[in-house]
Design an enzyme around this catalytic site. Structure first.
Site, PDB file in Angstrom:
ATOM      1  N   CYS A  43     -11.039  -8.956 -15.932  1.00 48.10           N
ATOM      2  CA  CYS A  43      -9.721  -8.796 -15.298  1.00 48.10           C
ATOM      3  C   CYS A  43      -8.615  -9.350 -16.183  1.00 48.10           C
ATOM      4  O   CYS A  43      -7.628  -8.682 -16.454  1.00 48.10           O
ATOM      5  CB  CYS A  43      -9.708  -9.489 -13.934  1.00 48.10           C
ATOM      6  SG  CYS A  43      -8.072  -9.512 -13.201  1.00 48.10           S
ATOM      7  N   CYS A  48      -7.558  -5.616 -15.571  1.00 44.74           N
ATOM      8  CA  CYS A  48      -6.380  -5.510 -14.689  1.00 44.74           C
ATOM      9  C   CYS A  48      -5.083  -6.006 -15.314  1.00 44.74           C
ATOM     10  O   CYS A  48      -4.054  -5.326 -15.231  1.00 44.74           O
ATOM     11  CB  CYS A  48      -6.599  -6.329 -13.414  1.00 44.74           C
ATOM     12  SG  CYS A  48      -8.265  -6.312 -12.787  1.00 44.74           S
ATOM     13  N   LYS A  51      -3.913  -4.192 -18.550  1.00 47.34           N
ATOM     14  CA  LYS A  51      -3.647  -2.805 -18.103  1.00 47.34           C
ATOM     15  C   LYS A  51      -2.295  -2.729 -17.388  1.00 47.34           C
ATOM     16  O   LYS A  51      -1.480  -1.863 -17.659  1.00 47.34           O
ATOM     17  CB  LYS A  51      -4.790  -2.355 -17.196  1.00 47.34           C
ATOM     18  CG  LYS A  51      -4.705  -0.948 -16.614  1.00 47.34           C
ATOM     19  CD  LYS A  51      -3.911  -0.805 -15.355  1.00 47.34           C
ATOM     20  CE  LYS A  51      -4.262  -1.703 -14.227  1.00 47.34           C
ATOM     21  NZ  LYS A  51      -5.518  -1.418 -13.569  1.00 47.34           N
ATOM     22  N   TYR A 180     -10.627   5.627 -11.931  1.00 43.84           N
ATOM     23  CA  TYR A 180      -9.534   4.667 -12.100  1.00 43.84           C
ATOM     24  C   TYR A 180      -9.053   4.573 -13.561  1.00 43.84           C
ATOM     25  O   TYR A 180      -7.872   4.707 -13.840  1.00 43.84           O
ATOM     26  CB  TYR A 180     -10.003   3.262 -11.723  1.00 43.84           C
ATOM     27  CG  TYR A 180     -10.137   2.933 -10.270  1.00 43.84           C
ATOM     28  CD1 TYR A 180      -9.131   2.261  -9.594  1.00 43.84           C
ATOM     29  CD2 TYR A 180     -11.302   3.228  -9.571  1.00 43.84           C
ATOM     30  CE1 TYR A 180      -9.264   1.894  -8.263  1.00 43.84           C
ATOM     31  CE2 TYR A 180     -11.452   2.865  -8.235  1.00 43.84           C
ATOM     32  CZ  TYR A 180     -10.425   2.198  -7.591  1.00 43.84           C
ATOM     33  OH  TYR A 180     -10.563   1.839  -6.286  1.00 43.84           O
ATOM     34  N   GLU A 184      -5.506   5.883 -15.115  1.00 43.61           N
ATOM     35  CA  GLU A 184      -4.508   4.877 -15.485  1.00 43.61           C
ATOM     36  C   GLU A 184      -4.149   4.975 -16.970  1.00 43.61           C
ATOM     37  O   GLU A 184      -2.967   4.941 -17.342  1.00 43.61           O
ATOM     38  CB  GLU A 184      -5.018   3.471 -15.136  1.00 43.61           C
ATOM     39  CG  GLU A 184      -5.112   3.288 -13.623  1.00 43.61           C
ATOM     40  CD  GLU A 184      -5.616   1.921 -13.170  1.00 43.61           C
ATOM     41  OE1 GLU A 184      -5.431   1.590 -12.006  1.00 43.61           O
ATOM     42  OE2 GLU A 184      -6.201   1.179 -13.991  1.00 43.61           O
ATOM     43  N   HIS A 439      15.932   1.206   6.843  1.00 41.99           N
ATOM     44  CA  HIS A 439      16.624   2.301   6.182  1.00 41.99           C
ATOM     45  C   HIS A 439      17.603   1.793   5.136  1.00 41.99           C
ATOM     46  O   HIS A 439      18.260   0.782   5.377  1.00 41.99           O
ATOM     47  CB  HIS A 439      17.370   3.095   7.264  1.00 41.99           C
ATOM     48  CG  HIS A 439      17.993   4.346   6.747  1.00 41.99           C
ATOM     49  ND1 HIS A 439      17.246   5.450   6.374  1.00 41.99           N
ATOM     50  CD2 HIS A 439      19.304   4.682   6.536  1.00 41.99           C
ATOM     51  CE1 HIS A 439      18.065   6.409   5.968  1.00 41.99           C
ATOM     52  NE2 HIS A 439      19.312   5.971   6.050  1.00 41.99           N
ATOM     53  N   GLU A 444       9.975   3.594   5.221  1.00 43.25           N
ATOM     54  CA  GLU A 444      10.338   3.875   6.622  1.00 43.25           C
ATOM     55  C   GLU A 444       9.624   5.127   7.137  1.00 43.25           C
ATOM     56  O   GLU A 444       9.388   5.273   8.328  1.00 43.25           O
ATOM     57  CB  GLU A 444      11.853   4.008   6.782  1.00 43.25           C
ATOM     58  CG  GLU A 444      12.472   5.242   6.158  1.00 43.25           C
ATOM     59  CD  GLU A 444      13.997   5.283   6.328  1.00 43.25           C
ATOM     60  OE1 GLU A 444      14.473   5.132   7.454  1.00 43.25           O
ATOM     61  OE2 GLU A 444      14.704   5.454   5.311  1.00 43.25           O
TER      62      GLU A 444
HETATM   63  P1  NDP Z   1     -14.894   5.249 -11.826  1.00 41.42           P
HETATM   64  O1  NDP Z   1     -16.165   5.152 -11.081  1.00 41.42           O
HETATM   65  O2  NDP Z   1     -13.606   5.076 -11.134  1.00 41.42           O
HETATM   66  O3  NDP Z   1     -14.830   6.670 -12.515  1.00 41.42           O
HETATM   67  C1  NDP Z   1     -15.822   7.129 -13.386  1.00 41.42           C
HETATM   68  C2  NDP Z   1     -15.499   8.562 -13.743  1.00 41.42           C
HETATM   69  O4  NDP Z   1     -16.409   9.008 -14.727  1.00 41.42           O
HETATM   70  C3  NDP Z   1     -15.638   9.487 -12.541  1.00 41.42           C
HETATM   71  O5  NDP Z   1     -14.591  10.426 -12.587  1.00 41.42           O
HETATM   72  C4  NDP Z   1     -16.989  10.141 -12.797  1.00 41.42           C
HETATM   73  O6  NDP Z   1     -17.078  11.448 -12.290  1.00 41.42           O
HETATM   74  C5  NDP Z   1     -17.011  10.228 -14.314  1.00 41.42           C
HETATM   75  N1  NDP Z   1     -18.349  10.274 -14.848  1.00 41.42           N
HETATM   76  C6  NDP Z   1     -19.409   9.504 -14.508  1.00 41.42           C
HETATM   77  N2  NDP Z   1     -20.488   9.853 -15.226  1.00 41.42           N
HETATM   78  C7  NDP Z   1     -20.112  10.851 -16.039  1.00 41.42           C
HETATM   79  C8  NDP Z   1     -20.781  11.625 -17.014  1.00 41.42           C
HETATM   80  N3  NDP Z   1     -22.069  11.455 -17.278  1.00 41.42           N
HETATM   81  N4  NDP Z   1     -20.068  12.572 -17.668  1.00 41.42           N
HETATM   82  C9  NDP Z   1     -18.764  12.764 -17.402  1.00 41.42           C
HETATM   83  N5  NDP Z   1     -18.078  12.074 -16.483  1.00 41.42           N
HETATM   84  C10 NDP Z   1     -18.745  11.121 -15.807  1.00 41.42           C
HETATM   85  O7  NDP Z   1     -15.077   4.262 -13.056  1.00 41.42           O
HETATM   86  P2  NDP Z   1     -14.031   3.645 -14.089  1.00 41.42           P
HETATM   87  O8  NDP Z   1     -14.807   3.469 -15.339  1.00 41.42           O
HETATM   88  O9  NDP Z   1     -12.778   4.400 -14.126  1.00 41.42           O
HETATM   89  O10 NDP Z   1     -13.739   2.232 -13.440  1.00 41.42           O
HETATM   90  C11 NDP Z   1     -14.841   1.359 -13.146  1.00 41.42           C
HETATM   91  C12 NDP Z   1     -14.551   0.522 -11.943  1.00 41.42           C
HETATM   92  O11 NDP Z   1     -13.614  -0.472 -12.281  1.00 41.42           O
HETATM   93  C13 NDP Z   1     -13.928   1.291 -10.800  1.00 41.42           C
HETATM   94  O12 NDP Z   1     -14.899   1.842  -9.953  1.00 41.42           O
HETATM   95  C14 NDP Z   1     -13.086   0.254 -10.114  1.00 41.42           C
HETATM   96  O13 NDP Z   1     -13.871  -0.342  -9.113  1.00 41.42           O
HETATM   97  C15 NDP Z   1     -12.752  -0.726 -11.206  1.00 41.42           C
HETATM   98  N6  NDP Z   1     -11.356  -0.532 -11.635  1.00 41.42           N
HETATM   99  C16 NDP Z   1     -10.375  -0.771 -10.728  1.00 41.42           C
HETATM  100  C17 NDP Z   1      -9.059  -0.592 -11.067  1.00 41.42           C
HETATM  101  C18 NDP Z   1      -8.006  -0.839 -10.042  1.00 41.42           C
HETATM  102  O14 NDP Z   1      -8.289  -1.497  -9.052  1.00 41.42           O
HETATM  103  N7  NDP Z   1      -6.797  -0.292 -10.204  1.00 41.42           N
HETATM  104  C19 NDP Z   1      -8.665  -0.160 -12.408  1.00 41.42           C
HETATM  105  C20 NDP Z   1      -9.781   0.091 -13.274  1.00 41.42           C
HETATM  106  C21 NDP Z   1     -11.068  -0.102 -12.891  1.00 41.42           C
HETATM  107  P3  NDP Z   1     -17.377  11.748 -10.749  1.00 41.42           P
HETATM  108  O15 NDP Z   1     -16.118  11.430 -10.029  1.00 41.42           O
HETATM  109  O16 NDP Z   1     -17.711  13.191 -10.748  1.00 41.42           O
HETATM  110  O17 NDP Z   1     -18.540  10.870 -10.377  1.00 41.42           O
END
Ligand code: NDP
Length: 455
Positions: A43, A48, A51, A180, A184, A439, A444
């Site tokens: 983080c 976080c 980022k 995510y 982002e 407002h 709102e």
């Molecule tokens: P996410 O789980 O959000 O997203 C992973 C993405 O990768 C999904 O779109 C998934 O597709 C895709 N994917 C998975 N496997 C493959 C593959 N073999 N080939 C191609 N695409 C694939 O993970 P992130 O890495 O973005 O983030 C990890 C975690 O970190 C998040 O789950 C979140 O909990 C945390 N995080 C939180 C943030 C916040 O609170 N703002 C910011 C950043 C991270 P599909 O959708 O089809 O499964």
């Protein structure tokens, strides 16, 4: 006096480990913590916090544009990547110092070292080449980016770990993923001026969110100029010389880039930790299996945070660390409540959400009432910006409780943090309606939605 060197040895000084160690020490436990990278963890060091600083940097592009409609004239804005990196690094150094100081002030001994388990009470501190013992051990090693190593040239792409330290700003970026991190960073790089292509394997980005949120974010990202390719994956990454990469796609096409970025999920950091030797069971995804008290299958070993594969979010890890310390060192058995965790995606504009998506609510409750609004926020009138705000309430008809709130728009995460209090407390739609509007605000609209959507 116990026969162990410590009452608690935590492995991993990220959000969960630090909170647990500090609290335990405050309660009088002789506590040590080991960290192989930097205290603060994902983080603070490579997640976080940096980022969000990048998001702020990126959002200035919209503000420079918007200012003109309000009468402002200034020179052509110029962005300097190296300044951003240097200032971000200084802030991360400051926070790292605060974390170290807080641990020390609480009486926690810090080992700047990797630590691995030898048995259920023994930890090997690698840099010191020695073993220490502890009555309880806490695994808080977090997660790490996963990359698809079956793809030829996979190692020519970076992950979020490296994206925070690029020497040069990439003019063309290709990102794999639709979650995510992919969303982002696509917005960050686009806002800072790069050409960005997002390559996602499914139909709807942010698949685990309410579908209207996915559609709204997709629309807004396209509006800001991100090229989104759905139903597409990387087939190969090719080095072209001079740092250029060519990404060959499953569709048969190719995209050239200065930076290729894996954002396809994170995996728990459990490899090589000696967990099996200590009798700690892992799930299929490598996550440490825990019960509601963060207990593993070994009686003296506990685990909190991303390494357990529960909700991978900083505040959750902090709560889990605190609950563990309360339960084990303060005689106050405490469990974490995972219901109605507010979530944000720092897209531009951002997402804020709490509770059930419409689809999941229908599956859980049967029929649900849905209220939606989609409008151009007032700030965008004079600026000419076309970005819109989207809001949705999901209501359980029997109890009239609001069980889901979903917002895409400026200020959405801030609104949702406040709304989450009400939703968690069981607020009803009538109580929303009874609340006076403030407002003129965007928020709102949340108390002015009167017409149910027809399913
Ligand atoms: P996410 O789980 O959000 O997203 C992973 C993405 O990768 C999904 O779109 C998934 O597709 C895709 N994917 C998975 N496997 C493959 C593959 N073999 N080939 C191609 N695409 C694939 O993970 P992130 O890495 O973005 O983030 C990890 C975690 O970190 C998040 O789950 C979140 O909990 C945390 N995080 C939180 C943030 C916040 O609170 N703002 C910011 C950043 C991270 P599909 O959708 O089809 O499964």
């Amino acid at each position: 006096m116990t026969k162990y060197d410590y009452d608690l040895f935590a492995i991993g000084a990220g959000s969960g480990g630090v909170r647990a160690a500090r609290l335990a020490a405050t309660y009088g436990a002789r506590t040590a913590i080991a960290e192989e990278h930097r205290v603060g963890g994902t983080c603070v060091v490579r997640g976080c916090i940096p980022k969000k600083l990048f998001v702020y940097a990126s959002e200035f592009a919209h503000m420079f544009h918007d200012a003109k409609g309000y009468g402002w004239t200034s020179g052509r804005p110029h962005f300097d990547w190296k300044t951003l990196i240097a200032n971000k690094d200084a802030e991360i150094d400051r926070l790292n110092g605060v974390y170290v100081r807080n641990l020390k002030n609480a009486g926690v001994e810090i080992f700047d070292s990797r630590a691995v388990l030898k048995d259920a009470h023994t930890v090997h501190v690698v840099n010191e080449k020695r073993d220490v013992t502890a009555e309880r051990i806490l695994i808080a090693t977090g997660g790490a980016p996963w990359t698809d190593n079956s793809i030829k040239g996979h190692d020519l792409a970076v992950t979020s770990n490296e994206a925070f330290h690029l020497d040069e700003f990439p003019r063309r970026v290709v990102i794999a993923g639709g979650g995510y991190i992919a969303i982002e960073f696509a917005c960050i790089f686009r806002g800072l001026g790069a050409e960005v292509t997002l390559v996602y394997r499914g139909d709807d980005i942010l698949r685990n969110f309410d579908r209207d949120i996915s559609v709204a974010v997709h629309r807004e990202m396209q509006r800001m100029g991100v090229r989104i390719m759905t139903k597409t994956v990387f087939k190969e990454i090719e080095a072209r010389g001079g740092g250029e990469r060519r990404v060959h796609l499953s569709t048969g096409g190719a995209v050239d880039a200065d930076l290729v970025f894996w954002a396809v999920g994170r995996k728990p950091n459990t490899a090589g930790l000696g967990l099996e030797k200590a009798g700690v069971e892992l799930g299929k995804d490598g996550a440490v299996k825990v019960d509601g008290w963060s207990r593993t299958s070994a009686a003296s070993i506990f685990a909190v945070g991303d390494v357990t594969g529960r909700a991978q979010l900083t505040p959750v890890a902090i709560r889990e660390g605190a609950a563990f310390a309360e339960s084990e060192f303060n005689g106050n058995p405490t469990k974490v409540d995972y219901e109605f965790i507010p979530k944000a995606v720092f897209s531009q504009p951002p997402v804020g959400t709490v509770g059930w998506s419409e689809g999941d609510a229908r599956a859980k409750f049967g029929a649900v009432d849905v209220y939606k609004t989609d409008f151009r926020p007032m700030k965008n009138t004079l600026s000419g910006a076309e970005s819109r705000t989207y809001m949705k309430l999901v209501v359980e008809p029997k109890t009239e409780k609001v069980v889901g709130v979903h917002i895409v728009g400026e200020g959405a995460p801030e609104m949702i943090q406040c709304l989450a209090i009400a939703v968690k407390a069981g607020v009803t739609k009538r109580q929303f309606d009874d609340t006076m509007a403030l407002h003129p605000t965007s928020a709102e609209e949340l108390v002015l939605m009167r017409t149910k959507c027809v399913a």
